[in-house]
Design a protein around this motif. Structure first.
Motif, PDB file in Angstrom:
ATOM      1  N   SER A 162      16.811  69.823  99.461  1.00  0.00           N
ATOM      2  CA  SER A 162      15.654  69.502 100.201  1.00  0.00           C
ATOM      3  C   SER A 162      14.874  68.861 101.000  1.00  0.00           C
ATOM      4  O   SER A 162      14.759  68.180 100.692  1.00  0.00           O
ATOM      5  N   ASN A 163      14.229  69.466 102.002  1.00  0.00           N
ATOM      6  CA  ASN A 163      13.585  68.491 102.874  1.00  0.00           C
ATOM      7  C   ASN A 163      12.650  69.062 103.577  1.00  0.00           C
ATOM      8  O   ASN A 163      11.850  70.115 103.632  1.00  0.00           O
ATOM      9  N   MET A 164      11.162  68.052 102.478  1.00  0.00           N
ATOM     10  CA  MET A 164       9.913  68.776 102.851  1.00  0.00           C
ATOM     11  C   MET A 164       8.536  67.733 103.605  1.00  0.00           C
ATOM     12  O   MET A 164       8.865  66.511 103.459  1.00  0.00           O
ATOM     13  N   VAL A 165       8.350  68.612 104.565  1.00  0.00           N
ATOM     14  CA  VAL A 165       6.460  67.674 105.365  1.00  0.00           C
ATOM     15  C   VAL A 165       5.677  68.516 104.398  1.00  0.00           C
ATOM     16  O   VAL A 165       5.302  69.376 104.536  1.00  0.00           O
ATOM     17  N   GLN A 184       8.624  73.464 113.648  1.00  0.00           N
ATOM     18  CA  GLN A 184       9.729  72.708 114.585  1.00  0.00           C
ATOM     19  C   GLN A 184      10.427  70.840 114.469  1.00  0.00           C
ATOM     20  O   GLN A 184      11.004  70.986 115.346  1.00  0.00           O
ATOM     21  N   PHE A 185       9.490  70.585 113.778  1.00  0.00           N
ATOM     22  CA  PHE A 185       8.902  69.079 113.232  1.00  0.00           C
ATOM     23  C   PHE A 185       9.727  68.339 111.504  1.00  0.00           C
ATOM     24  O   PHE A 185       9.278  68.083 111.213  1.00  0.00           O
ATOM     25  N   VAL A 186      10.804  69.357 111.626  1.00  0.00           N
ATOM     26  CA  VAL A 186      10.634  69.050 109.741  1.00  0.00           C
ATOM     27  C   VAL A 186      12.688  69.038 110.319  1.00  0.00           C
ATOM     28  O   VAL A 186      13.197  70.192 110.546  1.00  0.00           O
ATOM     29  N   VAL A 187      12.809  67.997 110.378  1.00  0.00           N
ATOM     30  CA  VAL A 187      14.395  67.784 110.318  1.00  0.00           C
ATOM     31  C   VAL A 187      15.282  69.566 109.130  1.00  0.00           C
ATOM     32  O   VAL A 187      15.343  69.293 108.391  1.00  0.00           O
TER      33      VAL A 187
END
Length: 424
Positions: free
Chosen positions: A148-151, A80-83
């Protein structure tokens, strides 16, 4: 709202039922229907439904996360907190792999080659979430782009800083290029490469105990978009991850004077108990699963659901508007809106979207006329979907076997007749 599981199932999700839910159970009008004056839904004889071997009762409460599953639960919560990719580039709405929960260094394989995943600092990586999307087919004439967007979360800020540097250096070494930085962003390590005729920019940013990673690919003619888009992603992701109520590690809890277990409650909103379950054996073996195993038996908010949606903009907006903040994902998917009209809006919007994507109406299960079903022939064969609403809840199920789908959605309906309509 198209299916939020396109990477594996390639099917459409949530469709509509037009009847007003919460009015009859086993053919008897409820006090809710009588009091509100709503038109009752068609009578359903629950006892006569064919539910196959599926359970028809909610599961017991899950309780707190344990040592065995806390990284999985934290990764699901983090989603929920990853764009979402479309928030970075509005053209990127076609969800792709890797989109998944990361539960440690060994689960980085779908994201990085081994020499990058196995850098020394990643031994202290705890968990994370990655979302990936590309340009949909209808926009390919303007050029194919992907992101790709990763935390990733680490044990300490020092571990995160080391990991960002080491992964960037390993990436640059493998492509025989050098790392650079972005003016004004000294903690961001950048690698620029070319592959398959396209240009790629990768950014590794250490932020507190997190590493933020973006991979952005464009045609050479749109390479000018890369730096401003990466900067936008870093700004959005930094602000969003700062809002994540991360469960403290043992050392963090000790430093804060927290005593006792600080593990999160699994399914704290009590919605996963209503989803049809996979067997523990299926989960353990990773067989016949709709998503990578750590990503299911999960509860997601609107952004988490949008990460894996075929229509993420619509889904994120819709689920936010109707207050569907806790949605269960396992063998079936269960949505819970603030009110019954919100649940109806979910399914109405979805049915219309599915039809626009070529899905045709199909027969409802015997004895369950309030369920709405669809089918579509894909390259892999014909897939079937069914959806049912009961009050604030919507249950969905899809599979290639029509009898299985009809039995499953019938069992889902029975479970939802026992759901708490006043749950938070």
């Amino acid at each position: 709202m198209r299916n939020w599981q396109p990477m594996v199932r390639c099917v459409g999700v949530v469709a509509a039922i037009t009847a007003i839910a919460g009015c009859t159970t086993q053919g008897q009008a409820t006090s809710e229907s009588a009091a509100s004056g709503q038109t009752s839904e068609p009578s359903v004889d629950v006892a006569a439904l064919d539910t196959g071997n599926y359970p028809t009762d909610p599961r017991p409460a899950f309780g707190k996360a344990t040592q065995d599953n806390i990284l999985q639960v934290e990764g699901q919560r983090m989603a929920q907190f990853v764009v979402v990719p479309f928030e970075i580039d509005e053209d990127l709405t076609n969800a792709n792999l890797p989109t998944m929960v990361i539960t440690g260094q060994n689960s980085l394989g779908p994201v990085f080659p081994a020499d990058i995943a196995k850098v020394p600092a990643n031994k202290n990586m705890l968990m994370g979430f990655v979302g990936t999307a590309a340009t949909p087919d209808e926009k390919l004439r303007t050029g194919a782009k992907s992101v790709s967007n990763m935390v990733l979360r680490y044990a300490t800020a020092g571990d995160a800083a080391a990991a960002a540097r080491q992964m960037a250096d390993a990436t640059a070494a493998s492509d025989k290029v050098r790392t650079t930085t972005l003016p004004g962003l000294p903690d961001t390590h950048v690698v620029r490469t070319n592959s398959g005729g396209n240009s790629q920019m990768m950014a590794f940013t250490a932020h507190n105990t997190y590493v933020l990673y973006q991979w952005y690919e464009t045609p050479p003619t749109q390479q000018v978009l890369q730096e401003p888009t990466i900067r936008k992603a870093i700004a959005l992701q930094t602000a969003l991850i700062d809002k994540f109520p991360a469960t403290p590690t043992k050392n963090e809890a000790k430093a804060r004077g927290i005593t006792g277990s600080s593990a999160p409650v699994i399914d704290q909103n009590h919605v996963l108990i209503y989803a049809l379950p996979y067997s523990d054996e299926d989960l353990k073996k990773g067989q016949n699963l709709a998503l990578p195993g750590a990503s299911i038996r999960a509860v997601y908010g609107p952004r988490g659901m949008a990460q894996m949606s075929g229509d993420p903009k619509t889904d994120f907006t819709l689920l936010t508007d109707v207050g569907s903040t806790a949605n269960a994902v396992e063998k079936s998917t269960v949505y819970r809106a603030t009110a019954a009209d919100g649940a109806k809006k979910i399914v109405d919007t979805s049915l219309a979207s599915n039809r626009s994507q070529g899905w045709a109406d199909a027969p409802s299960p015997a004895g369950l006329p309030i369920a709405k079903c669809q089918s579509k022939t894909l390259e892999s064969g014909t897939w079937y979907l069914c959806y049912v609403q009961k009050g604030r809840y919507v249950g969905t199920y899809s599979a290639p076997n029509p009898k299985d789908v009809q039995q499953a959605i019938s069992a889902q309906y029975v479970i939802l007749t026992k759901a708490d309509q006043n749950a938070n």
